[in-house]
Design a protein around this motif. Structure first.
Motif, PDB file in Angstrom:
ATOM      1  N   SER A  42       0.813  -1.214   0.000  1.00 43.97           N
ATOM      2  CA  SER A  42       0.000   0.000   0.000  1.00 43.97           C
ATOM      3  C   SER A  42       0.852   1.273   0.000  1.00 43.97           C
ATOM      4  N   ASN A  43       2.012   1.250   0.614  1.00 43.24           N
ATOM      5  CA  ASN A  43       2.849   2.459   0.633  1.00 43.24           C
ATOM      6  C   ASN A  43       3.366   2.834  -0.738  1.00 43.24           C
ATOM      7  N   PRO A  73      -1.569   6.699   9.818  1.00 35.75           N
ATOM      8  CA  PRO A  73      -1.062   5.411   9.350  1.00 35.75           C
ATOM      9  C   PRO A  73      -1.804   4.246   9.999  1.00 35.75           C
ATOM     10  N   ALA A  74      -2.119   3.250   9.177  1.00 32.04           N
ATOM     11  CA  ALA A  74      -2.902   2.110   9.670  1.00 32.04           C
ATOM     12  C   ALA A  74      -2.130   1.314  10.723  1.00 32.04           C
ATOM     13  N   GLU A  75      -0.808   1.266  10.588  1.00 34.24           N
ATOM     14  CA  GLU A  75      -0.009   0.436  11.510  1.00 34.24           C
ATOM     15  C   GLU A  75      -0.165   0.935  12.942  1.00 34.24           C
ATOM     16  N   THR A  76      -0.142   2.250  13.097  1.00 27.77           N
ATOM     17  CA  THR A  76      -0.223   2.805  14.449  1.00 27.77           C
ATOM     18  C   THR A  76      -1.649   3.146  14.855  1.00 27.77           C
ATOM     19  N   ASN A  77      -2.583   3.050  13.897  1.00 21.40           N
ATOM     20  CA  ASN A  77      -3.991   3.366  14.190  1.00 21.40           C
ATOM     21  C   ASN A  77      -4.893   2.232  13.723  1.00 21.40           C
ATOM     22  N   PRO A  78      -4.844   1.107  14.422  1.00 25.44           N
ATOM     23  CA  PRO A  78      -5.669  -0.013  13.975  1.00 25.44           C
ATOM     24  C   PRO A  78      -7.156   0.323  14.136  1.00 25.44           C
ATOM     25  N   GLN A 120      -5.764   1.561   3.006  1.00 24.55           N
ATOM     26  CA  GLN A 120      -5.849   0.482   4.003  1.00 24.55           C
ATOM     27  C   GLN A 120      -7.239   0.407   4.636  1.00 24.55           C
ATOM     28  N   TYR A 161      -5.292  -9.363   1.846  1.00 26.33           N
ATOM     29  CA  TYR A 161      -6.095  -8.139   2.003  1.00 26.33           C
ATOM     30  C   TYR A 161      -7.582  -8.465   1.863  1.00 26.33           C
TER      31      TYR A 161
END
Ligand SMILES: Cc1cc2nc3c(=O)[nH]c(=O)nc-3n(C[C@H](O)[C@H](O)[C@H](O)COP(=O)(O)O)c2cc1C
Ligand code: SF4
Ligand code: FES
Lengths: 449, 179
Positions: A42-43, A73-78, A120, A161
């Protein structure tokens, strides 16, 4: 080879009005853009779309890649995230997204899936205006087919995904096209815009990170991913990249919508593609991109239809679908018709919009009826200021001011002759505009009753 | 025509207190299916109203209350949504709704004559239903088919460009089929 295609978005749309099937869509590279996007991550995908400088085709021309990058960012904001396709298309004079959705629905489904992956998002909605019944039928079928073929749903093409996609059909109100009003509408509320900030990218649908993109914007994505940035840049003529759907309506020989290199001149669009004016009428001016853009005139015919050039000339490319004013049509009546639309579709939240637009309507109506006063011209301009940018919560009212303020500039003598002769020189007395709506069976009459 | 208005129920009238008109099984199943598309059932409000309208032609107070129950909302909340949107009918409409576009491109191309002549032909003003209950005439903003101006929708069918005679013939045909 397919990379020589000059009209990627409309290439598969058939002239007979029948729909492009999944099989037909896959003949060239259908859904391979999605596959490639998923392989890319996705990046990288987001950066690719940023580099392509794909500007939003919904009217504002904001970079699609940049828009998604404003989501946390999805990684830090699930948690849930959403991608919404804006298919409300109710801007007067605009008829481009309908063409794409009726003709080639899988292109939108693939484009939306690619955008959702870049953002994402786990869920995507297509917010479709009421009245587009054929689009609804064909999009619903395309989503089902794409699910069955494994292009939507769980673990898409082995990538891990997951994406659910739903069609949401609206019930008709122009303000639903404004992205925060759209979000309220999608949540099952009245479609009133939201105060920003927070922007939808941070707190949108159900309070979660959300991006909203126009149909045509999304339809570009499969092709950008498949062919790459350079190919996309080469499609455009001037400073913008890609193609654009341009439309012309009004008294031309061949009113229609075409996909052309972005930056094609106004003259070429009107004279070549639309076949020029009908016999016996002359062009006086045009709204370049829908009802909420400033008039330009015959002196602007050689301008390139791209975001920057039209803005420099004092208008906006908007949706790219032009409405032409000819010499047998009253400019005051035309603006009155537009103001009536905006007054009727105002959500009523802000006073300048709710009260100002009906006031303007009355002044214009009086002018058409032979009751205009000299001071009305200045008053109208003053009113345009009151409903302008910064005084309202959304762009509906400032958009409504655009055709009026520019008509006062370019067609001032028409306003003056209405006042001087105490009648409409085009014979539009007794209301150039609409019939009385107050008896309509739909429920606005509740509120006015 | 007056009976049309008399059957219209508005908040504040005694009809507003009318009992729930329960959803049919088909209506309930469709609404529950649509509600499953969202994390909150309220998001299906507009679609639920449209489901009922599909079966009943319009949304009565009784049905509106049933929708509210199903989605876990108050009837007033549902009505606040219903009254916002052009295509939700809170009064009975004819079997076929005919909408004529009155926005800018159709104005340039002469929708007004179309509208006036059709109203005269049906002897029914805009916003009303023919006495036989067949056709309701409504205005609509831009239908997104401005290249075909002037345009109209007859039921779910988009038609245009149209002259007065073509539109009259089309509406007569729809009316004839249903008589
Ligand atoms: C009153 C109003 C109506 C709008 N209607 C639409 C519409 O019908 N379709 C659309 O794509 N954008 C519409 N927009 C613009 C959206 O708010 C938003 O900018 C757009 O959907 C973003 O998509 P894009 O970046 O791909 O262009 C409207 C804006 C306003 C203020
Ligand atoms: S400008 Fe008009 S439409 Fe926009 S929020 Fe204010 S009242 Fe509503
Ligand atoms: S103005 Fe009538 S369809 Fe667009």
């Amino acid at each position: 080879m397919s990379s020589s295609i000059k009209t990627p978005l409309s290439n598969r749309i058939k002239a007979d009005g029948s729909v492009t099937t999944l099989e037909e869509y896959q003949v060239e590279y259908g859904y391979q853009g999605l596959k490639k996007a998923l392989d890319m991550g996705s990046n990288d995908l987001l950066n690719l779309v940023k580099d392509a400088n794909l500007k939003g085709r919904g009217g504002a021309g904001f970079s699609a890649g940049l828009k998604w990058s404003f989501m946390p960012p999805a990684e830090t904001n699930p948690g849930p995230r959403y991608l919404i396709c804006n298919a409300d298309e109710m801007e007067p004079g605009t008829f481009k997204d309908r063409w794409l959705m009726e003709g080639d629905p899988h292109q939108l489904v693939e484009g939306l899936a690619i955008a959702a992956y870049a953002a994402q998002a786990q869920t995507a909605y297509i917010f479709l205006r009421a009245d587009y019944d054929l689009c609804a039928e064909r999009l619903e079928a395309a989503i089902t087919e794409a699910c069955q073929a494994g292009f939507l749903g769980k673990d898409i093409m082995g990538s891990g995904y997951n994406l659910d996609m739903y069609l949401h059909t609206s019930a008709g109100r122009y303000i639903c096209g404004e992205e925060t009003a759209l979000i309220n509408s999608l949540e099952g509320r009245r479609a009133i815009p939201r105060a920003k900030p927070p922007f939808p990218q941070v707190s949108g649908l159900f309070g979660k990170p959300t991006a909203v993109n126009n149909v045509e914007t999304l339809c570009n994505l499969p092709h950008i991913v498949h062919h790459g940035v350079e190919w996309f840049a080469d499609l455009g003529i001037g400073e913008d990249n890609g193609t654009k759907l341009y439309g012309v309506s009004g008294r031309v020989k061949n009113p229609a919508c075409w996909e052309l290199p972005i930056g094609t001149t106004v003259r070429e669009i009107i004279e070549v593609h639309a076949g020029g004016m009908q016999d016996g009428v002359k062009l006086r001016g045009f709204l370049p991109g829908g009802g909420s853009t400033d008039f330009l005139t015959t002196e602007h015919l050689d301008l390139a239809m791209d975001f920057g050039t039209i803005a420099k000339a004092g208008s906006r490319m908007g949706t790219g679908t032009m409405i032409l004013l000819d010499d047998k049509t009253c400019p005051v009546g035309m603006v009155l018709n537009l103001i009536e639309f905006f007054a009727q579709e105002s959500c009523g939240w802000c006073t300048p919009c709710r009260n100002g637009l009906p006031f303007i309507r009355q002044v214009l109506q009086d002018m058409e009826n032979g009751l205009g006063k000299t001071e009305d011209l200045d008053r109208l301009l003053e009113l345009c200021g009151y409903i302008g940018i910064g005084n309202t919560h959304c762009a509906l009212a400032p958009g409504a001011a655009e055709p009026l303020q520019s008509a006062l500039k370019y067609f001032r003598e028409d306003f003056e002759s209405h006042v001087k002769n105490q009648c409409c020189p085009f014979g539009n007395e007794k209301g150039s505009g609409k019939a009385d709506h107050s008896h309509a069976a739909h429920t606005h009459s509740h509120e006015t009753a | 025509m007056s009976d049309l208005i008399a059957t219209n129920a508005m908040p504040g009238t005694s009809n507003w207190r009318e009992a729930i008109d329960p959803l049919t099984d088909a209506e309930r199943l469709e609404i529950e299916h649509l509600a499953s598309h969202y994390p909150r059932a309220q998001a299906a409000t507009i679609e639920a109203l449209k489901v009922v309208q599909e079966y009943q032609g319009w949304v009565s107070d009784g049905k509106l209350k049933a929708i509210a129950d199903t989605l876990g909302m108050s009837p007033d909340e549902v009505d606040s949504v219903a009254t916002f949107y052009n295509r939700i009918y809170r009064r009975p409409v004819g079997k076929t709704v005919v909408t004529i576009c009155d926005s800018v491109s159709c104005w340039i191309m002469g929708y007004r004559e179309l509208q006036e002549k059709l109203c005269a032909h049906l002897d029914t003003p805009l916003g009303k239903t023919t006495p036989d209950g067949e056709i309701t005439l409504l205005p609509t903003p831009c239908l997104g088919a401005c290249d075909r101006a002037p345009v109209a929708m007859v039921g779910e069918k988009l038609v245009g460009p149209l002259n007065v005679d073509e539109l009259k013939a089309l509406v007569d045909q729809v009316r004839g089929q249903k008589l």
